[in-house]
Design a protein around this motif. Structure first.
Motif, PDB file in Angstrom:
ATOM      1  N   LEU A  61       0.854  -1.177   0.000  1.00  0.00           N
ATOM      2  CA  LEU A  61       0.000   0.000   0.000  1.00  0.00           C
ATOM      3  C   LEU A  61       0.893   1.230   0.000  1.00  0.00           C
ATOM      4  N   ASP A  62       0.888   1.974  -1.085  1.00  0.00           N
ATOM      5  CA  ASP A  62       1.782   3.112  -1.247  1.00  0.00           C
ATOM      6  C   ASP A  62       0.993   4.321  -1.748  1.00  0.00           C
ATOM      7  N   TYR A 238      -6.605   5.274  11.446  1.00  0.00           N
ATOM      8  CA  TYR A 238      -6.586   4.142  10.505  1.00  0.00           C
ATOM      9  C   TYR A 238      -5.720   3.018  11.083  1.00  0.00           C
ATOM     10  N   ILE A 239      -6.131   1.765  10.866  1.00  0.00           N
ATOM     11  CA  ILE A 239      -5.364   0.615  11.347  1.00  0.00           C
ATOM     12  C   ILE A 239      -4.968  -0.261  10.164  1.00  0.00           C
ATOM     13  N   HIS A 240      -3.675  -0.535  10.055  1.00  0.00           N
ATOM     14  CA  HIS A 240      -3.179  -1.409   8.996  1.00  0.00           C
ATOM     15  C   HIS A 240      -2.723  -2.723   9.605  1.00  0.00           C
ATOM     16  N   LYS A 241      -2.961  -3.813   8.889  1.00  0.00           N
ATOM     17  CA  LYS A 241      -2.530  -5.136   9.333  1.00  0.00           C
ATOM     18  C   LYS A 241      -1.357  -5.580   8.465  1.00  0.00           C
ATOM     19  N   GLY A 242      -0.214  -5.869   9.091  1.00  0.00           N
ATOM     20  CA  GLY A 242       0.952  -6.299   8.347  1.00  0.00           C
ATOM     21  C   GLY A 242       1.930  -5.166   8.069  1.00  0.00           C
ATOM     22  N   GLU A 243       3.018  -5.531   7.412  1.00  0.00           N
ATOM     23  CA  GLU A 243       4.121  -4.596   7.183  1.00  0.00           C
ATOM     24  C   GLU A 243       4.060  -3.893   5.822  1.00  0.00           C
ATOM     25  N   ASN A 244       3.119  -4.305   4.971  1.00  0.00           N
ATOM     26  CA  ASN A 244       3.169  -3.918   3.561  1.00  0.00           C
ATOM     27  C   ASN A 244       2.522  -2.567   3.273  1.00  0.00           C
ATOM     28  N   PHE A 245       3.043  -1.505   3.865  1.00  0.00           N
ATOM     29  CA  PHE A 245       2.506  -0.176   3.569  1.00  0.00           C
ATOM     30  C   PHE A 245       3.579   0.871   3.811  1.00  0.00           C
ATOM     31  N   THR A 246       3.403   2.011   3.199  1.00  0.00           N
ATOM     32  CA  THR A 246       4.367   3.101   3.358  1.00  0.00           C
ATOM     33  C   THR A 246       3.783   4.302   4.090  1.00  0.00           C
ATOM     34  N   ALA A 247       2.451   4.433   4.039  1.00  0.00           N
ATOM     35  CA  ALA A 247       1.803   5.591   4.651  1.00  0.00           C
ATOM     36  C   ALA A 247       0.327   5.313   4.837  1.00  0.00           C
ATOM     37  N   CYS A 248      -0.329   6.181   5.562  1.00  0.00           N
ATOM     38  CA  CYS A 248      -1.779   6.063   5.786  1.00  0.00           C
ATOM     39  C   CYS A 248      -2.524   6.442   4.513  1.00  0.00           C
ATOM     40  N   PRO A 249      -3.440   5.597   4.049  1.00  0.00           N
ATOM     41  CA  PRO A 249      -4.185   5.916   2.835  1.00  0.00           C
ATOM     42  C   PRO A 249      -5.251   6.992   3.037  1.00  0.00           C
TER      43      PRO A 249
END
Length: 261
Positions: A61-62, A238-249
Motif C-alpha cells: 500500500l503506497d 486508521y489501522i493497517h494489518k501487516g508490514e506492507n505499507f508506506t503511509a496512511c491511505p
C-alpha cells in the motif's frame, strides 16, 4: 460505538455480519491507493501481510494522495437512518459519547480475548480502542471551539461476551458509524460551514470502515491467526494489518509514525 440494545439475538448478529460484508465492498477508496498484484497465470493475489504466494509479488500500500472526502462517493447515509442528528455542536457531543463507549468496550473485549487465549485479537481490540481515543481528542478540540466549557463524558459500564461475539458487536458498531452516524454529521457540518468539524468527522468515518474490516477478518480467521502486527495511524486512527505499507491511505501519515501492536 456501543450497540444500542444490550439484548441481542443470533438473527441480529448474523444480519449485522451480512451488512458488514456488503458495506466493506465499498472499501475501494482505500484499495485504490495501490494496484492489486496477482500472478497472470494462476490469478492468485498476495495476502495483506505481503507474504507472496508462489508466483506472486507482494502488494504494498503506497498512497500518493490523501482521500478528499468532498470527492468521495461513499458518504451517503443508509436508508432508515437511526442517528439522531442535531447541530454540529450537538453532533460532536454525540460522537464523543459514542467513541468513549467504544473505547471502554474495546478495552474490555481486549482483556477478554487475552483471557481466552486470542493474543492477536486482543492486540486488535487494543489498537482500535486507541484509535477511538484519537477520534475523541480530535472531536473534543472541535467541541471546545464551540463550547469552551464542555467536558468529556464518563466511561460507561460495558458487557463482554465470547470473543467471536465481541468481534461481531465491534464490527456492527463500526459499520453504524461509517454508514450512518458520521455521514449524517458530515452533512450537517458542511451545511453549517464548519469545514474543520466536517473534516474531523470524515476522517473518523473513513477509519471506522477499516476497523469494521479488521474485525470481520479476525472473526473469519479466529481459529487460524497469523503473526501479523497491527499499526495505528496517530493522526486519523486508521489501522493497517501487516508490514506492507508506506503511509496512511486516509491522511498520508508516514509508516514511521505509526504505533505497532
Amino acid at each position: 460505538m456501543e450497540v444500542k440494545n444490550s439484548e441481542f439475538s443470533r438473527r441480529t448478529l448474523v444480519r449485522g455480519a451480512a451488512v458488514g460484508a456488503v458495506a466493506l465492498a465499498g472499501a475501494g477508496a482505500l484499495a485504490a491507493c495501490s494496484p492489486t498484484t496477482a500472478d497472470a497465470n494462476s490469478g492468485t493475489a498476495t495476502n495483506e501481510a505481503g507474504n507472496a504466494a508462489a508466483g506472486t509479488t507482494a502488494n504494498v500500500l503506497d498512497p500518493k494522495e490523501a482521500i478528499d472526502y468532498k470527492k468521495a462517493t461513499n458518504f451517503d447515509v443508509v436508508p432508515e437512518s437511526t442517528t439522531k442528528v442535531g447541530t454540529t455542536l450537538e453532533n460532536l457531543k454525540t460522537a464523543i459519547t459514542g467513541e468513549t463507549g467504544a473505547t471502554t468496550k474495546y478495552e474490555a473485549f481486549s482483556a477478554a480475548a487475552t483471557k481466552a487465549g486470542y493474543e492477536q485479537i486482543s492486540r486488535l481490540f487494543k489498537a482500535t480502542a486507541d484509535a477511538e481515543k484519537i477520534h475523541i481528542e480530535l472531536e473534543f478540540a472541535e467541541l471546545q471551539k464551540l463550547d469552551p466549557k464542555a467536558t468529556k463524558p464518563a466511561a460507561p459500564d460495558v458487557k463482554s461476551y465470547e470473543t467471536d461475539i465481541n468481534l461481531i458487536l465491534g464490527a456492527n458498531g463500526e459499520i453504524y458509524e461509517t454508514s450512518d452516524m458520521y455521514p449524517s454529521f458530515v452533512k450537517v457540518a458542511i451545511e453549517e460551514g464548519n469545514e474543520t468539524a466536517a473534516a474531523v468527522f470524515a476522517k473518523a468515518k473513513l477509519a471506522e470502515a477499516v476497523h469494521a474490516e479488521r474485525y470481520l477478518d479476525a472473526y473469519n480467521n479466529i481459529d487460524k491467526p497469523d503473526s501479523d502486527k497491527y499499526y495505528l495511524c496517530p493522526v486519523c486512527g486508521y489501522i493497517h494489518k501487516g508490514e506492507n505499507f508506506t503511509a496512511c491511505p486516509i491522511c498520508l501519515a508516514p509508516k514511521e509514525s505509526f504505533k505497532a501492536y
